[in-house]
Design an enzyme around this catalytic site. Structure first.
Site, PDB file in Angstrom:
ATOM      1  N   GLN A   2      -6.887   0.160  -8.930  1.00 47.11           N
ATOM      2  CA  GLN A   2      -6.408   0.334  -7.607  1.00 47.11           C
ATOM      3  C   GLN A   2      -4.945   0.614  -7.643  1.00 47.11           C
ATOM      4  O   GLN A   2      -4.206   0.006  -7.025  1.00 47.11           O
ATOM      5  CB  GLN A   2      -6.580  -1.403  -6.983  1.00 47.11           C
ATOM      6  CG  GLN A   2      -7.816  -1.647  -6.373  1.00 47.11           C
ATOM      7  CD  GLN A   2      -7.680  -2.855  -5.390  1.00 47.11           C
ATOM      8  OE1 GLN A   2      -7.334  -3.783  -5.724  1.00 47.11           O
ATOM      9  NE2 GLN A   2      -8.312  -2.539  -4.372  1.00 47.11           N
ATOM     10  N   CYS A  28     -11.680 -16.315   3.444  1.00 51.46           N
ATOM     11  CA  CYS A  28     -13.024 -16.416   2.987  1.00 51.46           C
ATOM     12  C   CYS A  28     -13.907 -15.504   3.709  1.00 51.46           C
ATOM     13  O   CYS A  28     -13.760 -14.613   4.427  1.00 51.46           O
ATOM     14  CB  CYS A  28     -13.894 -17.877   3.260  1.00 51.46           C
ATOM     15  SG  CYS A  28     -13.992 -18.399   4.895  1.00 51.46           S
ATOM     16  N   GLY A  42      -6.056   2.629   3.445  1.00 49.17           N
ATOM     17  CA  GLY A  42      -7.024   2.316   2.121  1.00 49.17           C
ATOM     18  C   GLY A  42      -6.905   3.644   1.337  1.00 49.17           C
ATOM     19  O   GLY A  42      -6.763   3.802   0.302  1.00 49.17           O
ATOM     20  N   GLN A  62      -1.258   1.355   7.176  1.00 48.52           N
ATOM     21  CA  GLN A  62      -2.334   1.052   6.226  1.00 48.52           C
ATOM     22  C   GLN A  62      -3.246   0.125   7.096  1.00 48.52           C
ATOM     23  O   GLN A  62      -3.524   0.784   8.087  1.00 48.52           O
ATOM     24  CB  GLN A  62      -1.717   0.007   5.062  1.00 48.52           C
ATOM     25  CG  GLN A  62      -1.414   0.896   3.808  1.00 48.52           C
ATOM     26  CD  GLN A  62      -2.413   1.060   3.179  1.00 48.52           C
ATOM     27  OE1 GLN A  62      -3.747   0.661   3.450  1.00 48.52           O
ATOM     28  NE2 GLN A  62      -2.391   1.615   1.722  1.00 48.52           N
ATOM     29  N   TYR A 114       1.554   7.531  -6.588  1.00 45.05           N
ATOM     30  CA  TYR A 114       1.015   7.528  -7.919  1.00 45.05           C
ATOM     31  C   TYR A 114       1.890   8.418  -8.868  1.00 45.05           C
ATOM     32  O   TYR A 114       2.232   9.346  -8.685  1.00 45.05           O
ATOM     33  CB  TYR A 114      -0.559   8.163  -7.814  1.00 45.05           C
ATOM     34  CG  TYR A 114      -1.243   8.151  -8.788  1.00 45.05           C
ATOM     35  CD1 TYR A 114      -2.137   7.114  -9.255  1.00 45.05           C
ATOM     36  CD2 TYR A 114      -0.983   9.102 -10.153  1.00 45.05           C
ATOM     37  CE1 TYR A 114      -2.910   7.163 -10.276  1.00 45.05           C
ATOM     38  CE2 TYR A 114      -1.709   9.010 -11.365  1.00 45.05           C
ATOM     39  CZ  TYR A 114      -2.697   8.035 -11.533  1.00 45.05           C
ATOM     40  OH  TYR A 114      -3.536   7.940 -12.636  1.00 45.05           O
ATOM     41  N   LEU A 115       2.302   7.629 -10.015  1.00 41.43           N
ATOM     42  CA  LEU A 115       3.586   8.310 -10.761  1.00 41.43           C
ATOM     43  C   LEU A 115       2.603   9.007 -11.937  1.00 41.43           C
ATOM     44  O   LEU A 115       1.743   8.591 -12.806  1.00 41.43           O
ATOM     45  CB  LEU A 115       3.995   7.241 -11.588  1.00 41.43           C
ATOM     46  CG  LEU A 115       5.136   7.637 -12.393  1.00 41.43           C
ATOM     47  CD1 LEU A 115       6.412   8.392 -11.684  1.00 41.43           C
ATOM     48  CD2 LEU A 115       5.753   6.406 -13.372  1.00 41.43           C
ATOM     49  N   GLY A 157       0.665  -1.330  -0.039  1.00 42.83           N
ATOM     50  CA  GLY A 157       0.023   0.022  -0.073  1.00 42.83           C
ATOM     51  C   GLY A 157       0.694   1.241   0.107  1.00 42.83           C
ATOM     52  O   GLY A 157       0.499   2.149   0.696  1.00 42.83           O
ATOM     53  N   GLY A 158       1.630   1.349  -0.837  1.00 40.57           N
ATOM     54  CA  GLY A 158       2.629   2.371  -0.992  1.00 40.57           C
ATOM     55  C   GLY A 158       3.635   2.435   0.160  1.00 40.57           C
ATOM     56  O   GLY A 158       4.895   2.297  -0.062  1.00 40.57           O
TER      57      GLY A 158
END
Length: 552
Positions: free
Chosen positions: A259, A405, A487, A126, A268-269, A48-49
C-alpha cells in the site's frame, strides 16, 4: 485569517453554526485537518499522497464562514475544495454538494491534472479527504481486517496465526495493515521509507515496533511467525529494494501485498533517491521522476510475482502498482489479482461494506455507548463481534472519536435509526455523523480495484457511482460527493460518497432510514446487473426492486 494554522474541530454541544445539519460538515472539515488526523495539515493534505480537504487556506476559510451561516434550506456547492455558490433548496436536500478532481476523459491524466492544479483550478480529493469523512487510520483498518480475514479463510484455514505477511507503505492508509494482520492472528513485516510514519503508527498502536535495521526486522518477524504470535515489525527502507532482498534471502513469507502511494508516481520514492531529495526532485523534474518511480515499481512487482511463484498468497491492494509496473515494461504485472475480486466481491453482492460514525461531542463515552448498542443489534454476526472487541481494545482515536464496521443491505438503516434514538434519549451527548468510505459495493467504478474483473465486463462503466450520488442526494444525505482518481490515481476511477447526521429528530430518523437503505441497495442492484447470483438472491430475499426482472 491567512495561511496555515492548527485546526481542531469544536467539541461539546454548543453550536457554532445555525443547526447540527451545518455544524456536522463544519466539524468534519476541521477534523480532517486535525494534526492527529492529517498527514500534512499545513498543506491541507489529509492522506494518500496529496489528498486534500480544501484547495487552499482562503477556500478553507470561505467554507467555514459559509457553513456557520448556512440555513436549513440552503446548499453550499464545493468545486474541488473551493466553495463556489449557495442556493436555496429544501430541508431534505444536502447542505453541501461536493465535486472533486473530476476531468473530461481525454484530459484525465496526471500531467494535465498537475498543470490545472498548479493554476489553482482543482485539487486532489482522494476519497475521504475532500469529502470530509476521514477518521484516521481506523477508517481503513476495518476493510483491511476484512480483507486479511478473507485471505485467511481462503488460504490459511481461517487464521493468519503462524504466517508472515510482507507489505509496504505505512502512511494514513497503509498504516492499517499491521494491526489488521495481528487482529487476524498473524505476524507482519512492513516497509516504509519514512521512519516518522512508522513511529507514528507505533504511537497510535497500529504497529508494535520499529526494528533497528533489516537484519533485526527479519530475525524478529521470522521468530514471531514460528511462535504463531500476533506481532508487527516495521523497518525503514524502500520496498523496491527490500522485497527483492527478502526474496533473495529466502525469508519464509506467506502473504504479500503493498500500500505504498503507487497511485501517484510522484508519491512513490524511486530506488537511489533519498527522502531528503524527494520533494525537490519530484517538483523540478516530474517526468524523469515518474519514469524512475515506475521502473522501481516494476522491480517491486517482479519480486511480488516471484513470491507468488514460490508459493505465497499475493494480491494488489488497490494502489495501481501493477499498472505502473506494466507501463515500465514488466509483462507479468497482472499475474496476481486485486483484493476485491480475490476476497471482497461476495460481500459487495450483499450490499455489505464500510459503515463509519463519529461522535461530534468529542467524548469517547459516546462511541463506547454506540459500540455496545451495535454489538447488541447484531449479536449473531461473529466477524463483527470479533472486530468490535479488537477495535475497542487496540484502536486509538485520532481527532473526533469514531468507529467503523462493515454492514450490509438491511443492516445499515437499522444502525442509523438506532444511533438517532441514542441521541434522542440522551444516551449519547451530541449528534452522530454517519458516513462511509467511497470504497463500497455500489459507489465506485475502478477497473484496477473495486470493479476489477466484473462478471459481465462492466469494469469501466462509470454510470453507477453517478447514480449512487444522485440517489444519496435524493434520499436525505447531509452532504454528498463525487470524486475522480481516488485510491488508484487520476484517470482510473470515479466514486461517490454520502454522509448523514443522527441528531435525534424524527426528520433525521426518516432521512437515515431512507438513505441507509438506498445507498447499500445500489451495491445490490449493481451486482445483480452484472450477473452475480448471490446479489440476485439478496435482491429477491430483501425486496430490492429490479425492473428488468419484474417482467420475467
Amino acid at each position: 485569517m491567512e495561511g496555515a494554522r492548527p485546526v481542531r474541530a469544536p467539541r461539546g454541544t454548543t453550536l457554532t453554526a445555525r443547526s447540527w445539519a451545518t455544524e456536522a460538515p463544519l466539524r468534519m472539515l476541521m477534523n480532517n485537518l486535525d494534526p492527529e488526523n492529517a498527514e500534512r495539515p499545513d498543506d491541507l493534505v489529509v492522506y494518500g499522497g496529496t489528498g486534500r480537504a480544501a484547495r487552499n487556506w482562503a477556500s478553507f476559510d470561505a467554507m467555514v464562514r459559509t457553513l456557520t451561516t448556512l440555513r436549513e434550506d440552503e446548499t453550499m456547492l464545493v468545486q474541488s475544495g473551493k466553495p463556489v455558490g449557495v442556493f436555496q433548496t429544501h430541508e431534505w436536500a444536502p447542505r453541501v454538494l461536493i465535486a472533486n478532481s473530476n476531468l473530461v476523459g481525454d484530459w484525465a491524466t496526471w500531467p494535465e491534472f498537475r498543470r490545472l492544479e498548479a493554476m489553482g483550478l482543482t485539487m486532489y480529493g482522494q476519497m475521504t479527504a475532500g469529502s470530509w469523512i476521514y477518521i484516521g487510520t481506523q477508517g481503513i483498518v476495518q476493510g483491511t481486517y476484512e480483507t486479511f480475514a478473507a485471505a485467511a479463510e481462503k488460504r490459511f484455514g481461517g487464521t493468519l496465526a503462524g504466517t508472515l505477511t510482507l507489505t509496504g507503505g505505512c502512511g494514513g492508509m497503509g498504516g492499517a495493515q499491521p494491526l489488521a494482520v495481528t487482529l487476524n492472528g498473524g505476524a507482519c513485516l512492513i516497509v516504509d521509507v519514512d521512519e516518522a510514519r512508522l513511529r507514528r503508527r507505533v504511537e497510535h498502536r497500529y504497529l508494535d515496533e520499529v526494528a533497528d535495521n533489516l537484519d533485526d526486522a527479519v530475525t524478529k518477524a521470522v521468530a514471531t511467525r514460528k511462535d504463531k504470535r500476533a506481532w508487527s515489525v516495521g523497518v525503514v527502507g524502500n520496498a523496491a529494494e527490500v522485497f527483492p532482498e527478502l526474496l533473495r534471502r529466502g525469508v519464509p513469507i506467506d502473504l504479500v501485498t503493498d500500500q505504498t502511494s503507487a497511485h501517484d508516481p510522484l508519491s512513490y520514492l524511486p530506488i537511489g533517491i533519498s527522502v531528503e531529495d524527494w520533494e525537490d526532485y519530484a517538483t523540478k523534474k516530474p517526468d524523469e521522476f515518474t519514469e524512475r518511480a515506475e521502473e522501481s515499481m516494476a522491480v517491486q512487482v517482479r519480486a511480488m510475482v516471484e513470491f507468488q511463484d514460490a508459493g505465497a498468497e499475493v494480491f494488489d491492494y488497490g494502489n495501481s502498482i501493477r499498472d505502473e509496473a506494466r507501463k515500465a515494461g514488466y509483462d507479468r504485472a497482472f499475474e496476481f489479482p486485486g483484493f476485491v475480486p480475490a476476497y471482497i466481491r461476495p460481500q459487495f453482492c450483499e450490499g455489505r461494506g464500510p459503515f463509519r460514525w463519529v461522535a461530534l461531542s468529542g467524548d469517547p463515552k459516546d462511541i463506547h455507548a454506540t459500540d455496545e448498542a451495535i454489538m447488541k443489534l447484531f449479536p449473531d454476526d461473529d466477524r463483527l463481534q470479533k472486530w468490535m472487541r479488537g477495535a475497542r481494545e487496540k484502536i486509538s482515536f485520532q481527532g473526533l472519536p469514531a468507529r467503523i464496521c462493515w454492514l450490509g443491505y438491511g443492516e445499515r438503516d437499522k444502525a442509523g435509526v438506532l444511533f438517532n434514538d441514542l441521541v434522542a434519549s440522551g444516551k449519547v451527548s451530541a449528534p452522530i455523523v454517519i458516513g462511509r468510505d467511497h470504497l463500497d459495493s455500489g459507489s465506485v467504478a475502478s477497473p484496477y480495484r473495486e470493479t476489477e474483473a466484473m462478471l459481465d465486463g462492466s469494469d469501466a462503466i462509470a454510470d453507477w457511482p453517478l447514480l449512487n450520488a444522485l440517489t444519496a442526494t435524493s434520499s436525505g444525505a447531509t452532504w454528498v460527493s463525487i470524486h475522480h482518481g481516488g485510491g488508484v490515481g487520476i484517470g482510473r476511477s470515479i466514486h461517490a460518497g454520502q454522509v448523514g447526521v443522527a441528531d435525534g429528530t424524527e426528520l433525521a430518523a426518516q432521512k437515515l432510514s431512507r438513505l441507509l437503505t438506498n445507498d447499500p441497495g445500489m451495491g445490490v442492484i449493481r451486482h445483480v446487473d452484472a450477473g452475480y447470483e448471490r446479489a440476485e438472491e439478496i435482491a429477491a430475499e430483501r425486496g430490492v426492486r429490479i425492473p428488468m426482472r419484474e417482467g420475467e
